[in-house]
Design a protein around this motif. Structure first.
Motif, mmCIF file in Angstrom:
data_model
loop_
_atom_site.group_PDB
_atom_site.id
_atom_site.type_symbol
_atom_site.label_atom_id
_atom_site.label_comp_id
_atom_site.label_asym_id
_atom_site.label_seq_id
_atom_site.Cartn_x
_atom_site.Cartn_y
_atom_site.Cartn_z
ATOM 1 N N VAL A 75 0.845 -1.280 -0.222
ATOM 2 C CA VAL A 75 0.024 -0.018 -0.027
ATOM 3 C C VAL A 75 1.052 1.298 0.065
ATOM 4 O O VAL A 75 1.605 1.268 0.745
ATOM 5 N N MET A 76 0.686 2.110 -0.924
ATOM 6 C CA MET A 76 1.370 3.572 -1.036
ATOM 7 C C MET A 76 0.328 4.504 -0.576
ATOM 8 O O MET A 76 -0.687 4.937 -1.363
ATOM 9 N N GLU A 77 0.520 5.107 0.417
ATOM 10 C CA GLU A 77 -0.202 6.560 1.072
ATOM 11 C C GLU A 77 0.597 7.702 0.577
ATOM 12 O O GLU A 77 1.878 7.867 0.849
ATOM 13 N N VAL A 78 -0.020 8.592 -0.181
ATOM 14 C CA VAL A 78 0.587 9.702 -0.516
ATOM 15 C C VAL A 78 0.035 10.958 -0.023
ATOM 16 O O VAL A 78 -1.011 10.986 0.488
ATOM 17 N N PHE A 79 0.939 11.598 0.582
ATOM 18 C CA PHE A 79 0.681 12.798 1.257
ATOM 19 C C PHE A 79 1.453 14.175 0.686
ATOM 20 O O PHE A 79 2.544 14.028 -0.062
ATOM 21 N N THR A 80 0.864 15.355 0.662
ATOM 22 C CA THR A 80 1.493 16.575 0.473
ATOM 23 C C THR A 80 2.566 16.754 1.281
ATOM 24 O O THR A 80 2.759 16.297 2.437
ATOM 25 N N ALA A 81 3.740 17.296 0.823
ATOM 26 C CA ALA A 81 4.844 17.817 1.553
ATOM 27 C C ALA A 81 4.410 19.198 2.251
ATOM 28 O O ALA A 81 4.521 20.218 1.529
ATOM 29 N N ALA A 82 4.207 19.142 3.467
ATOM 30 C CA ALA A 82 3.991 20.543 4.141
ATOM 31 C C ALA A 82 5.243 21.222 4.658
ATOM 32 O O ALA A 82 6.018 20.271 5.397
ATOM 33 N N ASP A 83 5.156 22.293 5.021
ATOM 34 C CA ASP A 83 6.303 23.081 5.525
ATOM 35 C C ASP A 83 6.046 24.150 6.515
ATOM 36 O O ASP A 83 6.782 24.743 7.148
ATOM 37 N N LYS A 84 4.698 24.154 6.915
ATOM 38 C CA LYS A 84 4.136 25.152 7.599
ATOM 39 C C LYS A 84 3.185 24.495 8.696
ATOM 40 O O LYS A 84 2.486 23.561 8.158
ATOM 41 N N GLN A 85 2.917 25.053 9.798
ATOM 42 C CA GLN A 85 1.942 24.604 10.751
ATOM 43 C C GLN A 85 1.349 25.585 11.480
ATOM 44 O O GLN A 85 1.837 26.707 11.447
ATOM 45 N N GLN A 86 0.301 25.353 12.228
ATOM 46 C CA GLN A 86 -0.552 26.433 12.979
ATOM 47 C C GLN A 86 0.584 27.073 13.841
ATOM 48 O O GLN A 86 0.436 28.408 13.853
ATOM 49 N N GLN A 87 1.331 26.319 14.790
ATOM 50 C CA GLN A 87 2.203 26.711 15.849
ATOM 51 C C GLN A 87 3.466 26.803 15.322
ATOM 52 O O GLN A 87 3.931 25.856 15.815
ATOM 53 N N PRO A 88 4.340 27.828 14.678
ATOM 54 C CA PRO A 88 5.450 27.654 13.928
ATOM 55 C C PRO A 88 6.567 27.139 14.946
ATOM 56 O O PRO A 88 6.857 27.899 15.953
ATOM 57 N N VAL A 89 7.093 25.897 14.988
ATOM 58 C CA VAL A 89 8.152 25.445 15.758
ATOM 59 C C VAL A 89 9.280 25.214 14.642
ATOM 60 O O VAL A 89 10.343 25.238 15.127
ATOM 61 N N LEU A 90 9.035 24.596 13.671
ATOM 62 C CA LEU A 90 10.229 24.136 12.628
ATOM 63 C C LEU A 90 10.740 25.393 11.881
ATOM 64 O O LEU A 90 10.101 26.466 11.753
ATOM 65 N N SER A 91 11.912 25.371 11.983
ATOM 66 C CA SER A 91 12.839 26.363 11.187
ATOM 67 C C SER A 91 13.077 26.023 9.640
ATOM 68 O O SER A 91 12.965 26.925 8.648
ATOM 69 N N THR A 92 12.969 24.753 9.561
ATOM 70 C CA THR A 92 13.210 24.419 8.059
ATOM 71 C C THR A 92 12.625 22.743 7.957
ATOM 72 O O THR A 92 12.448 22.239 9.061
ATOM 73 N N GLY A 93 12.443 22.256 6.627
ATOM 74 C CA GLY A 93 12.316 20.887 6.670
ATOM 75 C C GLY A 93 10.582 20.790 6.027
ATOM 76 O O GLY A 93 9.985 21.716 5.998
ATOM 77 N N PHE A 94 10.411 19.438 5.941
ATOM 78 C CA PHE A 94 9.181 18.981 5.412
ATOM 79 C C PHE A 94 8.439 17.885 6.191
ATOM 80 O O PHE A 94 9.315 17.054 6.854
ATOM 81 N N PHE A 95 7.262 17.853 6.407
ATOM 82 C CA PHE A 95 6.506 16.781 6.834
ATOM 83 C C PHE A 95 5.261 16.283 6.284
ATOM 84 O O PHE A 95 4.895 16.897 5.248
ATOM 85 N N ASN A 96 4.698 15.199 6.356
ATOM 86 C CA ASN A 96 3.619 14.739 5.639
ATOM 87 C C ASN A 96 2.374 15.384 6.211
ATOM 88 O O ASN A 96 1.919 15.766 7.177
ATOM 89 N N GLY A 97 1.788 16.254 4.990
ATOM 90 C CA GLY A 97 0.647 16.983 5.278
ATOM 91 C C GLY A 97 -0.633 16.265 5.182
ATOM 92 O O GLY A 97 -0.791 15.179 5.637
ATOM 93 N N GLU A 98 -1.445 16.716 4.103
ATOM 94 C CA GLU A 98 -2.697 16.132 4.006
ATOM 95 C C GLU A 98 -2.613 14.863 3.031
ATOM 96 O O GLU A 98 -1.676 14.513 2.043
ATOM 97 N N ARG A 99 -3.227 13.842 3.144
ATOM 98 C CA ARG A 99 -3.358 12.446 2.660
ATOM 99 C C ARG A 99 -4.075 12.824 1.164
ATOM 100 O O ARG A 99 -5.239 13.385 1.349
ATOM 101 N N VAL A 100 -3.225 12.581 0.146
ATOM 102 C CA VAL A 100 -4.195 12.984 -1.219
ATOM 103 C C VAL A 100 -4.094 11.776 -2.072
ATOM 104 O O VAL A 100 -4.767 11.823 -3.163
#
Length: 177
Positions: A75-100
């Protein structure tokens, strides 16, 4: 794999608890390859995470024999690459965003026949439950196999082991050739 009476594959339940074989970000096929179609070319425009899981029984068999058993489900689950979040903690990088997207590859010679019948030697079949290239796509719980032959053709030519991209998945790759 579980099928309906008309030969459609049911979306595997609980696959998130299966063996996680790997993830990639932003992979796209070279446009000049003869097996690249419009759907795959569209993937190049988006940075998407592809998170891949294998059913535990198939993983155990592959670990012991270096062969994918019949049946095997990936099974391949596909997600957008998110780089922003509601409460900014990250200074750089990407995480799994919305499943598409959710796509499934199944090796199963015992599956029920479907119309139109897949071209031989279709030991593996490919199913799209949520199309990451179609913003209007909605999650389906049962689907027929992909009929264009694109997935089959590309996997046969470029996947490193029995139609599976072992070369991209560290959990499988570490098990040897």
């Amino acid at each position: 794999p579980q099928y309906t009476a008309d030969g459609s594959l049911q979306l595997p339940v609980g696959f998130e608890n299966w063996v996680f074989v790997g993830s990639n970000l932003g992979t796209a096929y070279r446009r000049e390859l003869p097996v690249t179609d419009a759907r795959e070319a569209a993937r190049a425009e988006a940075q998407l995470f592809h998170n891949v899981y294998i059913n535990p029984e198939a993983y155990a068999h592959f670990a012991a024999t270096k062969q994918f058993p019949d049946p095997t489900i990936l099974v391949m689950e596909v997600f957008t690459a998110a780089d922003k979040q509601q409460q900014p903690v990250l200074s750089t990088g990407f995480f799994n965003g919305e499943r598409v997207g959710i796509e499934v590859a199944v090796k199963d010679t015992r599956r029920p026949p479907v119309q139109p019948a897949p071209p031989p030697p279709a030991v593996w079949q490919y199913y799209v439950f949520l199309d990451p290239t179609d913003p209007k796509s909605t999650l389906q719980t049962t689907v027929k196999p992909e009929s264009s032959g694109f997935c089959q053709a590309c996997h046969q030519v470029h996947a490193s082991k029995d139609n599976v991209w072992v070369q991209f998945y560290p959990t499988l790759r570490k098990l040897g050739p």
